[in-house]
Design a protein around this motif. Structure first.
Motif, PDB file in Angstrom:
ATOM      1  N   GLU A   1       0.828  -1.204   0.000  1.00  8.50           N
ATOM      2  CA  GLU A   1       0.000   0.000   0.000  1.00  8.50           C
ATOM      3  C   GLU A   1       0.862   1.253   0.000  1.00  8.50           C
ATOM      4  N   GLY A   2       0.329   2.299  -0.602  1.00 10.05           N
ATOM      5  CA  GLY A   2       1.038   3.562  -0.626  1.00 10.05           C
ATOM      6  C   GLY A   2       0.101   4.733  -0.473  1.00 10.05           C
ATOM      7  N   TYR A   3       0.692   5.914  -0.420  1.00 10.42           N
ATOM      8  CA  TYR A   3      -0.060   7.149  -0.265  1.00 10.42           C
ATOM      9  C   TYR A   3       0.453   8.159  -1.283  1.00 10.42           C
TER      10      TYR A   3
ATOM     11  N   THR B   1       4.538   8.255  -0.058  1.00 12.13           N
ATOM     12  CA  THR B   1       5.042   7.175   0.793  1.00 12.13           C
ATOM     13  C   THR B   1       4.583   5.842   0.223  1.00 12.13           C
ATOM     14  N   PHE B   2       5.293   4.767   0.585  1.00 18.16           N
ATOM     15  CA  PHE B   2       4.891   3.444   0.103  1.00 18.16           C
ATOM     16  C   PHE B   2       5.501   2.379   0.996  1.00 18.16           C
TER      17      PHE B   2
ATOM     18  N   GLY C   1      10.151  -3.621   4.088  1.00 20.80           N
ATOM     19  CA  GLY C   1       9.063  -4.394   4.662  1.00 20.80           C
ATOM     20  C   GLY C   1       7.760  -3.614   4.613  1.00 20.80           C
ATOM     21  N   LYS C   2       6.704  -4.205   5.147  1.00 22.46           N
ATOM     22  CA  LYS C   2       5.403  -3.543   5.102  1.00 22.46           C
ATOM     23  C   LYS C   2       4.621  -3.821   6.373  1.00 22.46           C
ATOM     24  N   LYS C   3       3.666  -2.927   6.645  1.00 27.50           N
ATOM     25  CA  LYS C   3       2.787  -3.087   7.794  1.00 27.50           C
ATOM     26  C   LYS C   3       1.342  -2.933   7.323  1.00 27.50           C
TER      27      LYS C   3
ATOM     28  N   VAL D   1       0.643   3.188   5.177  1.00 25.70           N
ATOM     29  CA  VAL D   1       0.955   3.626   3.814  1.00 25.70           C
ATOM     30  C   VAL D   1       2.463   3.664   3.602  1.00 25.70           C
ATOM     31  N   GLY D   2       3.214   3.075   4.539  1.00 30.64           N
ATOM     32  CA  GLY D   2       4.636   2.873   4.344  1.00 30.64           C
ATOM     33  C   GLY D   2       5.514   4.018   4.789  1.00 30.64           C
ATOM     34  N   VAL D   3       6.673   4.088   4.167  1.00 32.39           N
ATOM     35  CA  VAL D   3       7.684   5.080   4.513  1.00 32.39           C
ATOM     36  C   VAL D   3       7.900   5.998   3.307  1.00 32.39           C
TER      37      VAL D   3
END
Length: 512
Positions: free
Chosen positions: A316-318, A328-329, A335-337, A341-343
């Motif tokens: 997922e991203g923003y 951000t993604f 890694g992902k949470k 929307v990530g880093v």
């Protein structure tokens, strides 16, 4: 720098490779580039040159990249418009952008794009040229005296010397609405868009051998940058689908060995709820290597169920139109949470701040702001809105977020009243203004309500004028005729009065 370099380099390196596949048509990079050259030559003969604006309404068809890059090669600025706009909305966009020419797909009986487009075009004085994009290049014009794209391209040279543009010159004006006033045109530069396409390659782990399925609309910045432009940048093949249908998507995934898919949450929901008995899900899952989601929050249960069924992670991203769009993604490298929307992506700085612009500690809610190479130049011919959004180089998103201890961002609320329905932004004020034109409507407040399929559904709380009677279906039908089909309310609630504060402000938080 000219954004058209993305197409031109791949046409030089891989001229005979499929760039786009649509139904049974396979178009190579050279064919798309040659067509774009013909269009650029045609635009120049019309007196359209560097800095002029040209509008484009087109479904996910090979004509979209042809015209898009033809405009850019001529040094002009692309103004992509939603295919769902009605004539009043088209009139506004053509007038506001100062477009000199307008390309509009013919459409269908159910979606008469060119009919609406021509009506809007005829109402403005600045736009001098209208071209209807017919299904086949040789098809005659459906309107007497109106030229077609085929007529513009006929006998034009397929050789063209692309106009030299600066990295900071405007390449695209993409319209995005706010909670007040009319839609605003975000000016994105060649540099904004090239760099965003390049970082999208990394997010997708995109390689030349990949095949992308593009069902997200190309007029939207997400599909345009993250899929079309990134795909052209690496020389990958894109399969086009004009309208989402779960069975069609699964069929194309299986037929073309699709490895990259991007969608909004409702698309993932739709794929999970499609009849899969006729497809080889194991084969589809074997080929899929990257799936990404944006446009709205992806429900965790949808994410988990999709990943389990197709054995592929969803990242997922923003992003925002004003951010070209990626901000951000969740990325394979970090890694992902779920729910995050990530880093920040490469070259972008992101903070969560209070109402005075002071950065907040991890876990605290505040407004998400960012700066970097992705930030728009400003809103076209709208210095007031630009000054409200861009402050000291930072873009204030209007979205409420938190950052956790690991640097992952979570969008938790919106300071704007924007509704996200099936991944498309819907702005209540615009709908309210349309509905208030109905003789029977005294007051209306439009809100978003949770919906499993759409993410959010549009609801209108309506107070009628004294002495008038009106039922829900009639008001929905009337509104649908006045505004793009993704914007009209699906739910109507008639009320005696709307809750208000002491100052007369409607308290939308008390509506549900």
């Amino acid at each position: 720098m000219n954004l058209a370099v993305l197409l031109e380099e791949s046409a030089r390196k891989y001229p005979n490779k499929d760039a786009f596949i649509f139904m049974d048509k396979h178009l190579s990079f050279a064919q798309i580039d040659n067509a774009a050259n013909q269009i650029a030559n045609g635009l120049n003969t019309l007196g359209i040159h560097k800095g002029d604006r040209v509008a484009l309404s087109c479904l996910n068809l090979p004509y979209f990249p042809m015209i898009y890059f033809g405009i850019l090669k001529a040094g002009a600025i692309v103004v992509p418009l939603s295919v769902l706009l009605k004539h009043d909305e088209i009139e506004y966009h053509l007038q506001n952008s100062g477009a000199k020419a307008y390309f509009c797909f013919e459409g269908t009986k159910e979606l008469p794009m060119a009919k609406e487009g021509l009506e809007g075009f005829n109402r403005v004085s600045n736009c001098k040229h209208f071209f209807v994009i017919t299904p086949q290049m040789t098809d005659p014009s459906p309107f007497e005296g109106v030229k077609t794209l085929g007529m513009l391209m006929a006998n034009r040279s397929s050789v063209y010397s692309t106009m030299v543009t600066g990295a900071d010159d405007t390449a695209l004006i993409i319209y995005t609405s706010g909670t007040t006033g009319k839609p605003k045109g975000a000016e994105l530069s060649h540099s904004n868009l090239v760099l965003n396409a390049m970082l999208s390659k990394e997010i997708l782990s995109l390689e030349r051998e990949d095949k992308l399925l593009i069902v997200l609309p190309l007029f939207h910045i997400f599909a345009m940058t993250v899929l079309m432009n990134a795909g052209l940048y690496v020389g990958a093949t894109s399969v086009l689908l004009p309208r989402f249908d779960g069975a069609q998507v699964l069929g194309l995934m299986e037929k073309h060995d699709i490895s990259i898919f991007a969608g909004v949450p409702t698309m993932y929901w739709g794929l999970l709820n499609s009849d899969e008995t006729q497809f080889d899900i194991a084969s589809i899952a074997k080929n899929l290597k990257t799936c990404v989601s944006g446009g709205a929050a992806l429900p965790v249960n949808v994410l988990e169920n999709f990943e389990k069924k197709f054995n592929v992670p969803i990242y997922e991203g923003y992003g925002m139109s004003e951010g070209s769009p990626v901000v951000t993604f969740n990325q394979k490298e970090f890694g992902k949470k779920p729910g995050s929307v990530g880093v920040p992506v490469w070259g972008i700085e992101v903070k969560v701040v209070d109402d005075k612009g002071k950065e907040l500690p991890a876990g605290a809610k505040g407004e998400l702001i960012y700066r970097g190479h992705n930030v728009m130049k400003g809103y076209y011919n709208n210095p007031k809105a630009t000054a409200e959004t861009l402050k000291d180089g930072w873009l204030y998103s209007g979205d409420v977020a938190i950052k956790d201890e690991d640097g992952f961002f979570f969008i938790v609320d919106r300071t704007k009243e924007m509704i996200i329905r099936k991944g498309l932004n819907v702005y209540p004020r615009e709908i309210e203004e349309v509905m208030m034109k109905h003789d029977a409507v005294s007051m209306v407040a439009v809100i978003g309500v949770p919906n499993e399929e759409s993410g959010e559904e549009i609801k209108a709380c309506v107070v009628l004028n004294q002495g008038f009677e009106l039922n829900e279906d009639d008001l929905i039908t009337w509104t649908k005729e006045q505004i793009a089909s993704y914007k009209y309310p699906r739910i109507i609630q008639f009320m005696e009065a709307l809750p208000m504060s002491a100052t007369g402000k409607i308290l939308k938080k008390e509506l549900s």
